[in-house]
Design a protein around this motif. Sequence first.
Motif, PDB file in Angstrom:
ATOM      1  N   ASP A 114      55.747  34.919   8.307  1.00 48.19           N
ATOM      2  CA  ASP A 114      57.147  34.626   8.167  1.00 48.19           C
ATOM      3  C   ASP A 114      58.101  34.665   9.459  1.00 48.19           C
ATOM      4  O   ASP A 114      58.765  33.746   9.736  1.00 48.19           O
ATOM      5  N   VAL A 115      57.244  35.324  10.423  1.00 51.53           N
ATOM      6  CA  VAL A 115      57.816  35.530  11.735  1.00 51.53           C
ATOM      7  C   VAL A 115      56.675  35.696  12.568  1.00 51.53           C
ATOM      8  O   VAL A 115      55.673  36.554  12.383  1.00 51.53           O
ATOM      9  N   TRP A 116      56.652  34.807  13.445  1.00 50.50           N
ATOM     10  CA  TRP A 116      55.793  34.865  14.541  1.00 50.50           C
ATOM     11  C   TRP A 116      56.410  35.535  15.916  1.00 50.50           C
ATOM     12  O   TRP A 116      57.310  35.013  16.313  1.00 50.50           O
ATOM     13  N   THR A 117      55.538  36.544  16.227  1.00 48.12           N
ATOM     14  CA  THR A 117      56.398  37.349  17.371  1.00 48.12           C
ATOM     15  C   THR A 117      55.715  37.041  18.742  1.00 48.12           C
ATOM     16  O   THR A 117      56.293  37.486  19.593  1.00 48.12           O
ATOM     17  N   ASN A 118      54.482  36.617  18.800  1.00 43.44           N
ATOM     18  CA  ASN A 118      54.021  36.309  20.221  1.00 43.44           C
ATOM     19  C   ASN A 118      54.514  35.219  20.951  1.00 43.44           C
ATOM     20  O   ASN A 118      54.780  34.017  20.378  1.00 43.44           O
ATOM     21  N   ARG A 119      55.059  35.372  21.986  1.00 43.64           N
ATOM     22  CA  ARG A 119      55.797  34.336  23.024  1.00 43.64           C
ATOM     23  C   ARG A 119      54.773  33.797  23.652  1.00 43.64           C
ATOM     24  O   ARG A 119      55.392  32.762  24.508  1.00 43.64           O
ATOM     25  N   SER A 120      53.644  33.746  23.598  1.00 39.09           N
ATOM     26  CA  SER A 120      52.889  32.985  24.558  1.00 39.09           C
ATOM     27  C   SER A 120      52.367  31.847  23.796  1.00 39.09           C
ATOM     28  O   SER A 120      52.637  31.655  22.605  1.00 39.09           O
ATOM     29  N   GLU A 121      51.349  31.061  24.478  1.00 43.41           N
ATOM     30  CA  GLU A 121      50.791  29.854  23.681  1.00 43.41           C
ATOM     31  C   GLU A 121      49.280  30.327  23.035  1.00 43.41           C
ATOM     32  O   GLU A 121      48.475  29.518  23.168  1.00 43.41           O
ATOM     33  N   ILE A 122      49.233  31.320  22.428  1.00 47.73           N
ATOM     34  CA  ILE A 122      48.179  31.909  21.760  1.00 47.73           C
ATOM     35  C   ILE A 122      47.665  31.400  20.480  1.00 47.73           C
ATOM     36  O   ILE A 122      48.595  30.842  19.788  1.00 47.73           O
ATOM     37  N   ALA A 123      46.445  30.710  20.414  1.00 49.63           N
ATOM     38  CA  ALA A 123      46.286  29.954  19.271  1.00 49.63           C
ATOM     39  C   ALA A 123      46.043  30.972  18.091  1.00 49.63           C
ATOM     40  O   ALA A 123      45.667  31.956  18.139  1.00 49.63           O
ATOM     41  N   ARG A 124      46.622  30.593  16.906  1.00 48.61           N
ATOM     42  CA  ARG A 124      46.915  31.595  15.838  1.00 48.61           C
ATOM     43  C   ARG A 124      45.566  31.854  15.230  1.00 48.61           C
ATOM     44  O   ARG A 124      44.449  30.943  14.764  1.00 48.61           O
ATOM     45  N   GLY A 125      45.126  33.106  15.298  1.00 47.53           N
ATOM     46  CA  GLY A 125      43.880  33.336  14.929  1.00 47.53           C
ATOM     47  C   GLY A 125      43.183  34.187  15.983  1.00 47.53           C
ATOM     48  O   GLY A 125      42.002  34.811  15.722  1.00 47.53           O
ATOM     49  N   SER A 126      43.341  33.740  17.439  1.00 45.23           N
ATOM     50  CA  SER A 126      42.515  34.231  18.454  1.00 45.23           C
ATOM     51  C   SER A 126      43.205  35.670  18.711  1.00 45.23           C
ATOM     52  O   SER A 126      44.109  36.193  18.350  1.00 45.23           O
ATOM     53  N   TYR A 127      42.260  36.260  19.637  1.00 41.32           N
ATOM     54  CA  TYR A 127      42.535  37.642  19.764  1.00 41.32           C
ATOM     55  C   TYR A 127      43.446  37.821  21.177  1.00 41.32           C
ATOM     56  O   TYR A 127      43.014  37.198  22.274  1.00 41.32           O
ATOM     57  N   PRO A 128      44.709  38.537  21.045  1.00 37.30           N
ATOM     58  CA  PRO A 128      45.604  38.366  22.226  1.00 37.30           C
ATOM     59  C   PRO A 128      45.031  39.105  23.394  1.00 37.30           C
ATOM     60  O   PRO A 128      44.612  40.047  23.450  1.00 37.30           O
ATOM     61  N   ASN A 129      45.345  38.580  24.645  1.00 35.94           N
ATOM     62  CA  ASN A 129      45.242  39.194  26.079  1.00 35.94           C
ATOM     63  C   ASN A 129      46.229  40.196  26.102  1.00 35.94           C
ATOM     64  O   ASN A 129      47.346  40.206  25.680  1.00 35.94           O
ATOM     65  N   PRO A 130      46.021  41.304  26.529  1.00 34.77           N
ATOM     66  CA  PRO A 130      46.865  42.572  27.047  1.00 34.77           C
ATOM     67  C   PRO A 130      48.189  42.031  27.647  1.00 34.77           C
ATOM     68  O   PRO A 130      49.342  42.759  27.370  1.00 34.77           O
TER      69      PRO A 130
END
Length: 406
Positions: A114-130
């Motif tokens: 319902d809310v997407w909090t990541n402000r980068s161009e991360i592909a949904r489902g991939s593991y975020p870089n720190p």
Amino acid sequence: MSTGEALARAAQAAQVEIPQEARDRARELGWEDGLIELALAKGHSLQVIWQALRGGVDGKRAKEFLQGGQAAIPRDLSWMHVPTEWGIRARPKDPAMGLTIADLMIGTYGDVPDVWTNRSEIARGSYPNPVVEDMGYTIFEKALVWADCCIPLYEEAIRDRWVSATDLNWNSLEPLPHDIERAVCQFMTEHSERAYVAGALWSGWLPEISYGFLELKLFLSTVIYDLARHSEAFRKRALANGGGLGLQAPTDFSRVAREARSFPELAAILFVQDSMLYTLFSHGDEFAQNQLERDLYRLVARDRKRMLDYHIERLKHMLFKLPDRRDEQNLYFNKAESRMGKEWLDPAVSEPLAILLGGGVDNIARGREKLRELRKAQVDNYLEHLRQATFIRKHINGRLEQAAQA
């Protein structure tokens, strides 16, 4: 390596400018003088050498590596062990359709929050870089933009794409009476401009929507492409049969859409236009002058139907999730209806249609009667489309009501 190859690489290495920063770092790590040049002569790029220096490879390991011993750059491979959902095997549910984006909505990859909090161009489902950079997204609430139908609509859009250059029979055009050709070209000028502006508006808002709503962004990309094709096709018709472009279309509606301060405001304004235009082009047989125009209006109506389906489902979803914003929508609809009504009363908008509906300037009175019927159908269908979105608009703007009866 042959002697000739060795000499060639050595000559190439001699031409590479080695940054002083690299030399300083090499000395810190105990690299012997000439070791960088030796690495270059052996065919290693400056980029690889930089990687070794930044990775802390000392002079002993670097020398052993270059002399054929152990590897200077240790393997990391941490990227192979990120805790994403592994073992996914997406398969087409319908072999005739192939592998669609709906087939990818499986496991955690199909979870659209319902809310997407990541402000980068991360592909949904991939593991975020720190540590990542903020990409400037401003829309993170699913309720503002999302409609489940965007997933199948995307597939329909790419399946139903058409090419104006070849899917319309331009060689079939025959000369029309002067007043009819003038009316056609004015109509084409207006709608080429409207399609262009709408595409530019969607394009401006697309970068604001966060990457977590990927499927929606894909669908809106097809909307932008469709509108570009409409603008192109209308312009072609104006220039293909001995006529030309007419008077610039009124800009009142485009102006109010461009001034939208939020996505829900833009969507509400374009809901009005897309509903009206879908009905207009669905009635294209009533004012088309030849088979090419009938085909053109049919194809445009099909594309507009997808846009309208999205509008209806998006508004319905938003009102369900954010019921406190229902009254706000009335403000936007009223504003858009007022500008639409003003433009409908403009002679450059109403008279060409009346001429085409009536069969010429001499029959414009009969054409105006038919235009009133068409405008009534546009308004009635617009109100029905709002009802499908669970929005009841009890009273439309007075200016629109007046224009529909003019």
